[in-house]
Design an enzyme around this catalytic site. Structure first.
Site, short mmCIF file in Angstrom:
data_model
loop_
_atom_site.label_atom_id
_atom_site.label_comp_id
_atom_site.label_asym_id
_atom_site.label_seq_id
_atom_site.Cartn_x
_atom_site.Cartn_y
_atom_site.Cartn_z
N PHE A 130 -0.83 -4.84 3.34
CA PHE A 130 0.26 -3.72 3.37
C PHE A 130 0.87 -3.61 4.94
CE2 PHE A 130 2.04 0.29 3.89
CZ PHE A 130 2.83 0.44 2.91
N ASP A 215 -1.66 -6.76 12.53
CA ASP A 215 -1.44 -5.54 12.16
C ASP A 215 -2.62 -4.56 12.12
OD1 ASP A 215 -0.71 -3.12 10.69
OD2 ASP A 215 0.27 -4.28 9.09
N LYS A 244 0.45 5.05 13.68
CA LYS A 244 -0.35 6.07 12.96
C LYS A 244 -0.92 6.89 13.97
CE LYS A 244 -1.19 4.05 8.32
NZ LYS A 244 -0.68 5.30 7.49
#
Length: 394
Positions: A130, A215, A244
């Site tokens: 993702f 990532d 995040k």
């Protein structure tokens, strides 16, 4: 008119938070929830952390936004701090993880263009990954549920099974720009790459002059007990996307790169209206103040070990439901033998416990990084009670 004012793209639960206190969320009725989801690994200092909230308030009263047409003492300071504490030589600030991954993709492609190899455009990515919800980042995945109805997608991606080094190697050709990979897949089910896999990707990149792009949007920023998860593997990337937790709840992301990897990112090649705004920079500095303090990372690792041990001790009491624990630090996953989404909803609605479902029937356990022993005890108590009542109801 039947459509809701908020575009109905989320299957929202009945929980409606209006306030947060540390590791707890409080809804409109005053009900308290133990928050071991943390906004999906975002609120790494919990809710209402005094140092973070004070830094945001003070900066908001001073200067919130200016154009990137001007110098940025705030951005320069935070970028330098990230450079000083990571592999990187340079930083581009974004507003989200998807934007950070987009910048990382562009940086990797532009590197080869700057080297006179514009045909090297393809990034090899990995199944069940993702990377975000933009057209570029959904193109980097192979998940039909995110791609359906959005074609044509961005070309230039090849897909290999995660943690399969030979399959990744077999995809390398004259059009390959590099690899884009999560060291620990989050949405994919808290699947940690093997050391042999990540080291092997690094070796392939070195052999062929390719970019290793990580990532670390979910697994980075102290979540695993290191500033970035790749530090566990003894390798360094060329480019890294982070977000995040880096803003502690304030929208902030960044693309980090070495000087060599960023050689193609010159004037006019990329930009962002809000990226690097003074308010976001203040939030990022406050988060780093806390997580870079002596002993913080070690505390995350120790807390993660205690939480994992408590889970492993409790799980045999519900061996019809629970299978195993996976992950690193405070990025843990509990693999179920049945539907994890149904169990997450049951624990939330009946026991006031917030977790997050993931692939492979995994329940993600992503608490604030500053939880204490009593939070662990309360979590295990609620999880065990939820398991017992769930087993009776199914």
């Amino acid at each position: 008119m039947t459509i809701t004012a908020l575009m109905p793209v989320y299957p929202r639960s009945g929980v409606r938070p209006v306030r947060g206190e540390g590791a707890y969320l409080i809804d409109e009725s005053g009900q308290r929830y133990l928050d071991f989801a943390s906004g999906i690994a975002v609120n790494i200092l919990g809710h209402g952390h005094p140092h973070l909230t004070r830094a945001i308030a003070e900066q908001a009263a001073t200067l919130m936004h200016v154009s990137n047409l001007y110098g940025s003492p705030q951005g320069e300071a935070l970028a330098q701090r990230l450079v000083d504490n990571s592999f990187a030589d340079t930083v581009f600030f974004t507003n989200s993880g998807a934007e950070a991954v987009e910048c990382a993709i562009k940086t990797a492609r532009r590197y080869h263009f700057a080297n006179g190899n514009p045909e090297r455009q393809n990034l090899i990515t990995f199944k069940n990954a993702f990377h975000g919800r933009t057209l570029g980042t959904i193109s980097a995945t192979d998940q039909p549920k995110m791609r359906e109805g959005f074609e044509p997608l961005l070309p230039g991606f090849d897909y290999a099974p995660f943690d399969d080094l030979e399959a990744a190697r077999a995809l390398v050709d004259e059009h390959t720009a590099g690899f884009l990979v999560e060291p620990i897949q989050g949405e994919g089910g808290i699947r940690a790459a093997s050391p042999e896999f990540l080291k092997g990707l690094r070796d392939i990149c070195d052999e062929h002059g390719l970019m290793l792009v990580l990532d670390e949007v979910q697994c980075g920023v102290a979540r695993t007990g290191k500033l970035y998860a790749h530090e566990h593997y003894g390798i360094t990337p060329d480019i890294l996307a982070t977000a995040k937790g880096i803003g502690g709840g304030f929208p902030l992301g960044a693309c980090l790169a070495t000087e060599e990897a960023a050689k193609g990112m010159v004037f006019g090649t990329h930009g962002s209206t809000y990226g690097g705004n003074p308010l976001a920079m203040a939030a990022g500095q406050a988060v780093l103040d806390v997580i870079l303090a002596p002993g913080f990372m070690e505390q995350v690792e120790a807390t993660g070990n205690r939480l994992r041990a408590a889970l492993e001790q409790m799980m045999p009491n519900h061996d019809q439901l629970f299978d195993s624990v996976r992950g690193k630090g405070l990025m843990l996953g509990v693999k179920l033998k049945s539907d994890s989404r149904a169990f997450v909803a049951h624990a939330r609605d009946n026991h006031g416990l917030l977790t997050v479902a993931a692939g492979e029937n995994v329940v993600r356990v992503l608490p604030p990084l500053n939880i204490e022993e009593y939070h662990i005890n309360e979590f295990i108590e609620k999880l065990s009670a939820a398991a017992a009542s769930y087993e009776l109801s199914t």
